[in-house]
Design an enzyme around this catalytic site. Structure first.
Site, mmCIF file in Angstrom:
data_model
loop_
_atom_site.group_PDB
_atom_site.id
_atom_site.type_symbol
_atom_site.label_atom_id
_atom_site.label_comp_id
_atom_site.label_asym_id
_atom_site.label_seq_id
_atom_site.Cartn_x
_atom_site.Cartn_y
_atom_site.Cartn_z
ATOM 1 N N ALA A 187 0.839 -1.193 0.000
ATOM 2 C CA ALA A 187 0.000 0.000 0.000
ATOM 3 C C ALA A 187 0.877 1.247 0.000
ATOM 4 O O ALA A 187 2.047 1.201 0.393
ATOM 5 C CB ALA A 187 -0.928 0.007 1.211
ATOM 6 N N LEU A 188 0.297 2.337 -0.457
ATOM 7 C CA LEU A 188 0.996 3.618 -0.470
ATOM 8 C C LEU A 188 0.493 4.484 0.676
ATOM 9 O O LEU A 188 -0.668 4.375 1.094
ATOM 10 C CB LEU A 188 0.758 4.332 -1.803
ATOM 11 C CG LEU A 188 1.514 3.737 -3.001
ATOM 12 C CD1 LEU A 188 0.924 4.242 -4.305
ATOM 13 C CD2 LEU A 188 2.990 4.073 -2.919
ATOM 14 N N SER A 193 -1.501 7.866 -2.873
ATOM 15 C CA SER A 193 -2.218 6.790 -3.561
ATOM 16 C C SER A 193 -3.199 7.384 -4.569
ATOM 17 O O SER A 193 -3.876 8.373 -4.292
ATOM 18 C CB SER A 193 -2.995 5.934 -2.554
ATOM 19 O OG SER A 193 -3.881 5.052 -3.222
ATOM 20 N N HIS A 221 -5.901 6.179 -5.274
ATOM 21 C CA HIS A 221 -7.248 6.017 -4.714
ATOM 22 C C HIS A 221 -7.722 7.290 -4.012
ATOM 23 O O HIS A 221 -8.920 7.445 -3.770
ATOM 24 C CB HIS A 221 -7.280 4.839 -3.747
ATOM 25 C CG HIS A 221 -7.279 3.503 -4.412
ATOM 26 N ND1 HIS A 221 -8.395 2.949 -5.000
ATOM 27 C CD2 HIS A 221 -6.283 2.598 -4.601
ATOM 28 C CE1 HIS A 221 -8.102 1.764 -5.514
ATOM 29 N NE2 HIS A 221 -6.817 1.527 -5.277
ATOM 30 N N ASP A 267 -10.200 -0.660 -7.858
ATOM 31 C CA ASP A 267 -9.745 -2.046 -7.843
ATOM 32 C C ASP A 267 -10.895 -2.927 -8.303
ATOM 33 O O ASP A 267 -11.960 -2.954 -7.672
ATOM 34 C CB ASP A 267 -9.295 -2.461 -6.441
ATOM 35 C CG ASP A 267 -8.016 -1.764 -6.015
ATOM 36 O OD1 ASP A 267 -7.305 -1.233 -6.891
ATOM 37 O OD2 ASP A 267 -7.729 -1.737 -4.802
ATOM 38 N N GLU A 325 -0.359 -5.346 -10.351
ATOM 39 C CA GLU A 325 -1.716 -5.329 -9.810
ATOM 40 C C GLU A 325 -2.709 -5.424 -10.967
ATOM 41 O O GLU A 325 -3.108 -4.399 -11.538
ATOM 42 C CB GLU A 325 -1.964 -4.062 -8.987
ATOM 43 C CG GLU A 325 -1.138 -3.992 -7.711
ATOM 44 C CD GLU A 325 -1.553 -2.844 -6.794
ATOM 45 O OE1 GLU A 325 -2.463 -2.068 -7.174
ATOM 46 O OE2 GLU A 325 -0.980 -2.727 -5.694
ATOM 47 N N HIS A 375 -5.983 -3.163 -10.532
ATOM 48 C CA HIS A 375 -5.992 -1.710 -10.335
ATOM 49 C C HIS A 375 -5.992 -0.997 -11.679
ATOM 50 O O HIS A 375 -5.019 -1.039 -12.425
ATOM 51 C CB HIS A 375 -4.765 -1.285 -9.515
ATOM 52 C CG HIS A 375 -4.722 0.192 -9.214
ATOM 53 N ND1 HIS A 375 -4.854 0.693 -7.933
ATOM 54 C CD2 HIS A 375 -4.558 1.275 -10.001
ATOM 55 C CE1 HIS A 375 -4.771 2.007 -7.966
ATOM 56 N NE2 HIS A 375 -4.585 2.387 -9.225
#
Length: 291
Positions: A151-152, A157, A159, A166, A209, A212
């Site tokens: 994770a960032l 991120s 997101h 995702d 990923e 994503h």
């Protein structure tokens, strides 16, 4: 400002039937560099161009923002049309949601729905959205739980923008599922890119990923697909090339990069639709759909 993305949103929201893009799509993408036929001068315009004042804040707004460990999300970067998808049933036909707290830019949700409809017509139907927009608090909690390898940190991120999601398969892992294979092959036709491809971990710094995806819009997703770029590489490519045209499915786009420090005004077309996005680094990108 004319927004061709907004026009698409209006068409979809009015319930007008749109022909499946896969039925008509020509996979050939033509990309050319061009030399502008004018010298930039704030005092000059023409019959086809006009000047638009650009503030520094626009560098941090739009669909082409590069967000990673080096370039963080700014408060201006967060999409203003983020909605709870669970509360907008019309946006979620054809796919499921992991839970009732999935948020996403409404415009991106419409583009995703169009893509899912096309996949369904090819018999690929087991999609779900497992995560969308996250605020900084939620991202920080995820980072603390999963660690830097998965994770960032909050603010770094995608997101946190509202442009990324995702996507899962309800049947199996996305790396093995027909849904994952379909997205990797076709998502670019709808303005999406696979943000962290398997062969670009040395560029993105993020593991593969397959779930994503990130919305950047056409023609950018097509150019990225054609040249096998990660987003980092594409943004650098635009900064180096500065001017290019791309023909995608018979439509011609003109893409121009302006370093923001060069001037407080840029030239935009008068009589065709266009969109302006910052790159989250040092400039803005004007994308014109040639009429």
């Amino acid at each position: 400002m004319k927004k061709w993305g907004f026009l698409l949103l209006v068409v979809v929201s009015m319930g007008i039937t749109v022909v499946n893009r896969l039925d008509l799509f020509n996979d050939k993408v033509e990309i050319k560099h061009f030399v502008p036929d004018y010298k930039f001068d704030e005092s000059e315009t023409s019959k086809s161009t006009q000047l638009v004042e650009i503030g520094k804040e626009l560098v941090y707004q739009g669909n082409l923002l590069l967000v990673n460990n080096e370039y963080p999300v700014h408060k201006e970067s967060i999409k203003s049309d983020v909605v709870n998808l669970f509360e907008h049933g019309g946006l979620t036909e054809g796919y499921g949601l992991l839970d009732s707290e999935i948020y996403l830019s409404e415009k991106v949700a419409y583009a995703f729905s169009e893509m899912i409809d096309a996949a369904g017509e090819e018999g690929v139907r087991h999609f779900s959205i497992n995560s969308g927009f996250r605020d900084f608090e939620e991202q920080n909690a995820l980072y603390q739980q999963m660690g830097s390898s998965l994770a960032l940190p909050a603010g770094h991120s995608e997101h946190n923008l509202g442009l990324s999601l995702d996507v899962g398969s309800t049947q199996m892992k996305m790396s093995e599922a027909p849904e994952g294979k379909w997205i990797e092959k076709n998502a670019w036709k709808y303005g999406f890119i696979l943000r962290y491809p398997k062969d670009k971990t040395h560029v993105t710094g993020i593991q593969y990923e397959p779930w994503h995806i990130r919305y950047v819009g056409l023609p950018h997703s097509a150019i990225i697909q054609e040249k096998n770029f990660a987003l980092e590489e594409y943004i650098n490519y635009l900064r180096e090339e500065k001017n290019l045209t791309a023909t995608v499915n018979g439509e011609e786009y003109k893409v121009t990069y302006y370093p923001i420090e060069a001037s407080s005004a840029i030239k935009v077309p008068k009589n065709s639709t266009y969109e302006i996005s910052g790159n989250n680094i040092d400039g803005v990108i004007v994308t014109e759909l040639k009429s």
